[in-house]
Design a protein around this motif. Structure first.
Motif, PDB file in Angstrom:
ATOM      1  N   ASP A  41       0.895  -1.495  -0.209  1.00  0.00           N
ATOM      2  CA  ASP A  41      -0.639   0.037  -0.410  1.00  0.00           C
ATOM      3  C   ASP A  41       0.997   0.719  -0.311  1.00  0.00           C
ATOM      4  N   ASP A  68       1.688  -5.782   3.462  1.00  0.00           N
ATOM      5  CA  ASP A  68       1.037  -6.102   3.849  1.00  0.00           C
ATOM      6  C   ASP A  68       1.089  -7.870   3.882  1.00  0.00           C
ATOM      7  N   ARG A 107      -4.097  -4.557  10.574  1.00  0.00           N
ATOM      8  CA  ARG A 107      -6.361  -4.658   9.440  1.00  0.00           C
ATOM      9  C   ARG A 107      -6.969  -5.179   9.525  1.00  0.00           C
ATOM     10  N   ARG A 158      -9.558  -1.159  -6.497  1.00  0.00           N
ATOM     11  CA  ARG A 158      -8.147  -0.369  -7.030  1.00  0.00           C
ATOM     12  C   ARG A 158      -8.348  -0.022  -7.923  1.00  0.00           C
ATOM     13  N   ALA A 200      -4.827   6.586  -1.369  1.00  0.00           N
ATOM     14  CA  ALA A 200      -4.296   5.006  -1.124  1.00  0.00           C
ATOM     15  C   ALA A 200      -3.948   4.840  -3.170  1.00  0.00           C
ATOM     16  N   TRP A 201      -2.832   4.510  -2.601  1.00  0.00           N
ATOM     17  CA  TRP A 201      -2.715   3.295  -4.450  1.00  0.00           C
ATOM     18  C   TRP A 201      -2.335   1.895  -3.566  1.00  0.00           C
TER      19      TRP A 201
END
Length: 201
Positions: A41, A68, A107, A158, A200-201
């Motif tokens: 991320d 992640d 998360r 996304r 965020a991407w």
């Protein structure tokens, strides 16, 4: 003549499991464990902060990169408070803050998106100058702070998602003793809290 002794009764054999049940049990035992999901991320935000004692107010930007692994994330973050003011002080005071940290987050996948909650130790560098007190000389200091944050990325599609972050940090050293770069300058902050929004991407 003695009466014949009856033969002992044979124990009944346990009922054999049905073929479909046996096949299902074997399949469940041999099924591979689900693969651990790994991803990356990235994010960038514009943020405002308040800090004290002072109080100080500031505006700037921040960014992060996070690896992640399943529900856990390990990464880095950076913040630059490019414009910083203190209440009650004259316009000659100039101050800026740069912070770098290592983040550890957990998360939580919710219906509206992903929420990361974590902690981060930060190295904070501050510069401060005042034309009246310091004669235009820029003085600098570094500090170690502990911080916590909550970061929410909206949606699951996304590559781009709206992002909101709330964080707070504390300096153990400055909570006990105030610190000044110069007797004529205000005390440097011992704590700060910020709110930012970005992508965020």
């Amino acid at each position: 003549a003695s009466a014949p002794v009856p033969a002992p009764a044979l124990a009944s054999a346990p009922a054999l499991a049905s073929a479909p049940a046996l096949a299902s049990a074997l399949a469940s035992e041999s099924a591979p464990a689900p693969a651990l999901k790994i991803g990356v991320d990235l994010g960038g935000l514009a943020a405002v902060r308040i800090a004290g004692p002072g109080p100080y107010t500031s505006a700037g930007g921040s960014g992060f990169a996070q690896l992640d692994v399943g529900p856990w994330g390990l990464g880095v973050d950076a913040r630059w408070d490019a414009f910083e003011w203190i209440s009650g002080d004259g316009p000659d005071l100039e101050m800026a803050t740069l912070a770098l940290g290592l983040t550890i987050a957990r998360r939580f996948r919710l219906r509206f998106g992903d929420v990361d909650a974590g902690v981060v130790p930060r190295l904070v560098a501050e510069t401060q100058s005042d034309s009246l007190a310091a004669g235009e000389n820029t003085l600098a200091s570094t500090d170690i702070r502990g911080a916590a944050f909550v970061r929410a990325a909206f949606g699951h599609a996304r590559p781009l998602r709206a992002l909101v972050e709330l964080d707070a940090e504390l300096s153990p050293n400055r909570v006990r003793h105030s610190y000044r770069l110069d007797p004529g300058l205000p005390a440097l902050p011992a704590w700060s809290a910020g709110l930012g929004g970005g992508v965020a991407w």
